[in-house]
Scaffold this motif. Structure first.
Motif, short mmCIF file in Angstrom:
data_model
loop_
_atom_site.label_atom_id
_atom_site.label_comp_id
_atom_site.label_asym_id
_atom_site.label_seq_id
_atom_site.Cartn_x
_atom_site.Cartn_y
_atom_site.Cartn_z
N PRO A 85 -40.64 60.70 -92.23
CA PRO A 85 -41.51 61.81 -91.80
C PRO A 85 -41.11 63.14 -92.43
CG PRO A 85 -40.59 60.63 -89.92
CD PRO A 85 -39.93 60.10 -91.13
N HIS A 86 -42.08 63.99 -92.68
CA HIS A 86 -41.85 65.33 -93.20
C HIS A 86 -41.48 66.26 -92.05
CE1 HIS A 86 -43.20 64.19 -97.13
NE2 HIS A 86 -44.40 63.83 -96.68
N VAL A 87 -40.80 67.34 -92.37
CA VAL A 87 -40.32 68.28 -91.35
C VAL A 87 -41.45 68.84 -90.48
CG1 VAL A 87 -39.10 70.47 -90.96
CG2 VAL A 87 -38.25 68.85 -92.66
N PRO A 88 -42.59 69.29 -91.03
CA PRO A 88 -43.65 69.82 -90.14
C PRO A 88 -44.12 68.78 -89.11
CG PRO A 88 -44.10 70.44 -92.40
CD PRO A 88 -42.94 69.48 -92.44
N GLY A 89 -44.28 67.54 -89.56
CA GLY A 89 -44.69 66.48 -88.64
C GLY A 89 -43.64 66.21 -87.58
N VAL A 90 -42.38 66.26 -87.96
CA VAL A 90 -41.29 66.04 -87.01
C VAL A 90 -41.25 67.18 -86.00
CG1 VAL A 90 -38.79 65.83 -86.75
CG2 VAL A 90 -39.94 64.65 -88.61
N LEU A 91 -41.50 68.40 -86.44
CA LEU A 91 -41.53 69.54 -85.51
C LEU A 91 -42.63 69.38 -84.47
CD1 LEU A 91 -40.87 72.49 -87.99
CD2 LEU A 91 -39.34 71.69 -86.17
N VAL A 92 -43.82 69.00 -84.92
CA VAL A 92 -44.95 68.78 -84.00
C VAL A 92 -44.62 67.64 -83.05
CG1 VAL A 92 -47.34 67.95 -83.88
CG2 VAL A 92 -46.70 69.70 -85.54
N ARG A 93 -44.11 66.55 -83.58
CA ARG A 93 -43.77 65.38 -82.77
C ARG A 93 -42.72 65.72 -81.72
NH1 ARG A 93 -40.86 60.68 -82.31
NH2 ARG A 93 -42.13 58.81 -82.15
N THR A 94 -41.70 66.48 -82.12
CA THR A 94 -40.62 66.85 -81.20
C THR A 94 -41.13 67.76 -80.10
OG1 THR A 94 -39.01 66.62 -82.97
CG2 THR A 94 -38.34 67.89 -81.04
N LEU A 95 -41.94 68.74 -80.45
CA LEU A 95 -42.50 69.66 -79.44
C LEU A 95 -43.30 68.87 -78.40
CD1 LEU A 95 -43.17 72.51 -78.37
CD2 LEU A 95 -45.16 72.46 -79.88
N LEU A 96 -44.16 67.98 -78.86
CA LEU A 96 -44.98 67.20 -77.93
C LEU A 96 -44.13 66.22 -77.13
CD1 LEU A 96 -48.12 66.58 -80.15
CD2 LEU A 96 -47.88 68.16 -78.24
N LEU A 97 -43.10 65.65 -77.74
CA LEU A 97 -42.20 64.75 -77.02
C LEU A 97 -41.46 65.50 -75.92
CD1 LEU A 97 -40.95 61.92 -76.79
CD2 LEU A 97 -39.21 62.66 -78.42
N LEU A 147 -42.56 67.96 -74.26
CA LEU A 147 -43.52 68.21 -73.17
C LEU A 147 -43.74 66.98 -72.31
CD1 LEU A 147 -46.21 70.31 -75.08
CD2 LEU A 147 -44.46 71.15 -73.50
N ALA A 148 -43.35 65.81 -72.77
CA ALA A 148 -43.37 64.52 -72.08
C ALA A 148 -44.77 63.94 -71.92
CB ALA A 148 -42.66 64.58 -70.74
N VAL A 149 -45.75 64.67 -71.45
CA VAL A 149 -47.07 64.10 -71.16
C VAL A 149 -47.71 63.47 -72.39
CG1 VAL A 149 -49.42 64.61 -70.36
CG2 VAL A 149 -47.44 65.54 -69.15
N PRO A 150 -47.72 64.13 -73.58
CA PRO A 150 -48.33 63.47 -74.74
C PRO A 150 -47.69 62.13 -75.10
CG PRO A 150 -48.03 65.79 -75.16
CD PRO A 150 -47.32 65.50 -73.87
N ALA A 151 -46.41 61.98 -74.80
CA ALA A 151 -45.73 60.73 -75.11
C ALA A 151 -46.13 59.62 -74.15
CB ALA A 151 -44.22 60.92 -75.07
N LEU A 152 -46.72 59.98 -73.02
CA LEU A 152 -47.12 58.99 -72.03
C LEU A 152 -48.56 58.51 -72.21
CD1 LEU A 152 -45.47 60.63 -68.90
CD2 LEU A 152 -44.60 58.75 -70.29
N ILE A 153 -49.28 59.10 -73.14
CA ILE A 153 -50.66 58.71 -73.43
C ILE A 153 -50.66 58.06 -74.80
CG2 ILE A 153 -53.01 59.52 -73.77
CD1 ILE A 153 -52.23 61.96 -72.00
#
Length: 153
Positions: free
Chosen positions: A113-125, A127-133
């Motif tokens: 993964p590229h850094v921008p994608g990892v940043l978005v993924r980490t932020l959403l992770l 927050l917990a809720v996006p990872a549960l959907i």
């Protein structure tokens, strides 16, 4: 009146597979193998990996090495978790917990993964809720937003 549900409610309540709709295996639409290396990782491995990472970051690093106590451990632990995640996933494609459970994060083309994608993924992770959907390919909203998928090593 019978204890059985009418046919139309039974298939609706049991989901599309019970209605005879073949959705394929997780990852088939993405061109991934059904099992083995490169297949979509199962939920047990993913939950185990994030639990190891969370415990490592909050208890060992924030609570032990940095000597935070009380509510500070959770806040600092989340920051350490996010930093670990961004640093390790963007460089080697996996965290320590993921390595332990034999999984990694990959772009849809199989690359790291590229850094921008990892940043978005980490932020959403975090927050917990996006990872549960998630979708039928076991990709959470955080995976979809970053164009990633978690696969077996």
């Amino acid at each position: 009146m019978s204890d059985r549900q009418p046919r139309w409610t039974q298939t609706w309540m049991d989901g599309p597979r019970a209605a005879g709709v073949n959705l394929g295996y997780p990852g088939e639409r993405l061109g991934l193998p059904e099992q083995g290396p490169g297949a979509v990782a199962g939920w047990g491995r993913r939950i185990g990996a994030v639990a190891v990472d969370w415990l490592l970051c909050t208890w060992a690093i924030a609570g032990g090495l940095l000597r935070f106590q009380g509510n500070d451990v959770g806040v600092v632990g989340l920051g350490v978790f996010a930093a670990e995640y961004v640093l390790l996933v963007s460089t080697i494609g996996m965290t320590l917990g993921m390595r332990l459970f034999g999984i990694r994060v990959a772009r849809l083309d199989g690359g790291r993964p590229h850094v921008p994608g990892v940043l978005v993924r980490t932020l959403l992770l975090c927050l917990a809720v996006p990872a549960l959907i998630w979708d039928r390919d076991r990709r959470g909203l955080h995976d979809r937003a970053s164009g990633a998928v978690v696969v077996n090593l």
